[in-house]
Structures are given as C-alpha cells and as structure tokens.
Design a protein around this motif. Structure first.
Motif, PDB file in Angstrom:
ATOM      1  N   ASP A 150     -12.710 -16.905  28.507  1.00  0.00           N
ATOM      2  CA  ASP A 150     -12.432 -15.495  28.264  1.00  0.00           C
ATOM      3  C   ASP A 150     -12.262 -15.237  26.769  1.00  0.00           C
ATOM      4  O   ASP A 150     -12.808 -14.270  26.238  1.00  0.00           O
ATOM      5  CB  ASP A 150     -11.175 -15.046  29.015  1.00  0.00           C
ATOM      6  CG  ASP A 150     -10.768 -13.629  28.641  1.00  0.00           C
ATOM      7  OD1 ASP A 150     -11.444 -12.680  29.086  1.00  0.00           O
ATOM      8  OD2 ASP A 150      -9.791 -13.477  27.871  1.00  0.00           O
ATOM      9  N   VAL A 171     -14.421 -12.661  24.555  1.00  0.00           N
ATOM     10  CA  VAL A 171     -13.752 -11.555  23.874  1.00  0.00           C
ATOM     11  C   VAL A 171     -14.066 -11.601  22.385  1.00  0.00           C
ATOM     12  O   VAL A 171     -14.398 -10.581  21.771  1.00  0.00           O
ATOM     13  CB  VAL A 171     -12.222 -11.588  24.124  1.00  0.00           C
ATOM     14  CG1 VAL A 171     -11.477 -10.689  23.162  1.00  0.00           C
ATOM     15  CG2 VAL A 171     -11.909 -11.204  25.558  1.00  0.00           C
ATOM     16  N   HIS A 201     -16.092  -8.937  19.925  1.00  0.00           N
ATOM     17  CA  HIS A 201     -15.259  -8.167  18.989  1.00  0.00           C
ATOM     18  C   HIS A 201     -16.096  -7.776  17.770  1.00  0.00           C
ATOM     19  O   HIS A 201     -16.726  -8.617  17.147  1.00  0.00           O
ATOM     20  CB  HIS A 201     -14.053  -8.999  18.550  1.00  0.00           C
ATOM     21  CG  HIS A 201     -13.139  -8.287  17.615  1.00  0.00           C
ATOM     22  ND1 HIS A 201     -12.311  -7.273  18.033  1.00  0.00           N
ATOM     23  CD2 HIS A 201     -12.929  -8.419  16.291  1.00  0.00           C
ATOM     24  CE1 HIS A 201     -11.612  -6.824  16.996  1.00  0.00           C
ATOM     25  NE2 HIS A 201     -11.975  -7.505  15.928  1.00  0.00           N
ATOM     26  N   SER A 253      -6.511 -13.879  31.229  1.00  0.00           N
ATOM     27  CA  SER A 253      -7.318 -13.435  30.099  1.00  0.00           C
ATOM     28  C   SER A 253      -6.403 -13.235  28.895  1.00  0.00           C
ATOM     29  O   SER A 253      -5.178 -13.197  29.026  1.00  0.00           O
ATOM     30  CB  SER A 253      -8.028 -12.124  30.442  1.00  0.00           C
ATOM     31  OG  SER A 253      -7.065 -11.097  30.640  1.00  0.00           O
ATOM     32  N   ALA A 303      -6.245 -10.442  27.304  1.00  0.00           N
ATOM     33  CA  ALA A 303      -5.647  -9.128  27.556  1.00  0.00           C
ATOM     34  C   ALA A 303      -4.424  -9.267  28.459  1.00  0.00           C
ATOM     35  O   ALA A 303      -3.388  -8.641  28.212  1.00  0.00           O
ATOM     36  CB  ALA A 303      -6.676  -8.187  28.171  1.00  0.00           C
ATOM     37  N   GLY A 351     -10.798  -3.288  24.253  1.00  0.00           N
ATOM     38  CA  GLY A 351     -10.525  -4.676  23.876  1.00  0.00           C
ATOM     39  C   GLY A 351      -9.582  -4.776  22.696  1.00  0.00           C
ATOM     40  O   GLY A 351      -8.874  -3.818  22.362  1.00  0.00           O
ATOM     41  N   TYR A 387      -3.895  -6.489  20.468  1.00  0.00           N
ATOM     42  CA  TYR A 387      -4.213  -5.328  21.301  1.00  0.00           C
ATOM     43  C   TYR A 387      -3.205  -4.223  20.993  1.00  0.00           C
ATOM     44  O   TYR A 387      -2.262  -4.421  20.232  1.00  0.00           O
ATOM     45  CB  TYR A 387      -4.111  -5.703  22.786  1.00  0.00           C
ATOM     46  CG  TYR A 387      -5.144  -6.688  23.258  1.00  0.00           C
ATOM     47  CD1 TYR A 387      -6.279  -6.249  23.940  1.00  0.00           C
ATOM     48  CD2 TYR A 387      -4.999  -8.053  23.044  1.00  0.00           C
ATOM     49  CE1 TYR A 387      -7.241  -7.145  24.383  1.00  0.00           C
ATOM     50  CE2 TYR A 387      -5.961  -8.956  23.484  1.00  0.00           C
ATOM     51  CZ  TYR A 387      -7.072  -8.496  24.149  1.00  0.00           C
ATOM     52  OH  TYR A 387      -8.029  -9.381  24.585  1.00  0.00           O
TER      53      TYR A 387
END
Length: 173
Positions: free
Chosen positions: A6, A10, A14, A82, A84, A106, A127
C-alpha cells in the motif's frame, strides 16, 4: 495487500515533492522492513493534521517526548490495512475525537526528518483529517496537552513542517 505494498502504491501515486517521494521509494526498496520502527535506517510513519475548516482552526498535540506542538501521528502497526488507516488511527487515538474523516485525495505532504538513535529517519506520510462539528478532544498518554489553534497562530507555536502541512491542507480544501 500488505501495508508495505500500500505504501509503495500511495507513494508512486503522490504528485509533487518528486525528490522526496523517490527517497521514500528508494528507502522501501532497500529496506523490506522500512515500514516498521525497528528498522534502524529509518521507517515510514503516518500522521494527520486534524482540522476544523468551519472555524478556521487545527488541533495540535504537545508531544510528551519532543515537547513540540505537532500534528497527530506515529508508527505504523501490523494491524493497519493502509497508510491512510494508520494516519486515521493515530489521529483518533491522540486527539480522542471519534468520527474523523480523511481529506480526500490521499496524502497532503511528505516530510522526512531526523530522529534520535537507534533509528535515523522518520519518512512521514502526512494526511489531513476533518473533525466533525463540535468535536470534543482528549489528551492521550503521548501528549502533555491537546489544543485548537486558529490558522494564524500556528506559525507562532509549531515548526515549519507543521506550517507547510497546514498551508498544503488549506490549499486542498
């Protein structure tokens, strides 16, 4: 999908901060354990700036060990599905606020900073989390204090990494 997989997805997705993004990917390629705290070369962390856009304020924590006002965040754990999820878990644990939701799109920013031995670096994936209306916070064991700050006060209490995160978050709102 593993947390490592993950993180790679990600990071590949990005946009912006290209050199730093590549440093994260290079770190993970060189260190299969680079997601975890025991990795002495550094490890990926996940954080979230808790924000109340209706009132123009952010919730910061006075970190117990560092004695600095920071966004909520910390180490990834094996149960995190994840990055997140790790950021949201950390934000919820450290703020005491239930019902936080991550800002769509994201991660807002990446930030790499040195930390004391035995590790060398935190590769922080940052985040932003939106607080529900009239959210009530609580101080966790990791904090000396948790407090709302108007946007304009953040540069006076927090370091440049938090200010950059706030600016990037506000640009995305």
């Amino acid at each position: 999908m593993s947390l490592y997989d993950d993180a790679v997805l990600v990071l590949k997705g990005h946009e912006g901060q290209e050199d730093l993004r590549q440093a994260y990917l290079d770190h993970l390629a060189a260190h299969p354990d680079g997601m975890w705290k025991p990795c002495r070369a550094g490890h990926v962390t996940a954080s979230a700036l808790v924000i109340d856009p209706e009132r123009g304020r952010v919730l910061l924590t006075l970190h117990r060990k560092l004695r600095m006002w920071l966004q909520m965040g910390g180490h990834c754990e094996p149960g995190d599905a994840s990055l997140a999820a790790a950021a949201l878990r950390e934000a919820t644990e450290e703020s005491g606020i239930t019902g936080l939701t991550l800002l769509s799109g994201g991660p807002v920013r990446l930030d790499r900073h040195p930390i004391p031995p035995p590790c060398n670096w935190h590769f922080d994936v940052q985040y932003a989390a939106l607080a529900p209306r009239d959210a009530e916070h609580a101080i966790s064991d990791e904090s000396l204090d948790v407090r709302w700050f108007p946007y304009a006060e953040v540069p006076g209490v927090a370091d440049e990494s938090v200010v950059r995160l706030l600016d990037a978050t506000r640009a995305r709102l």
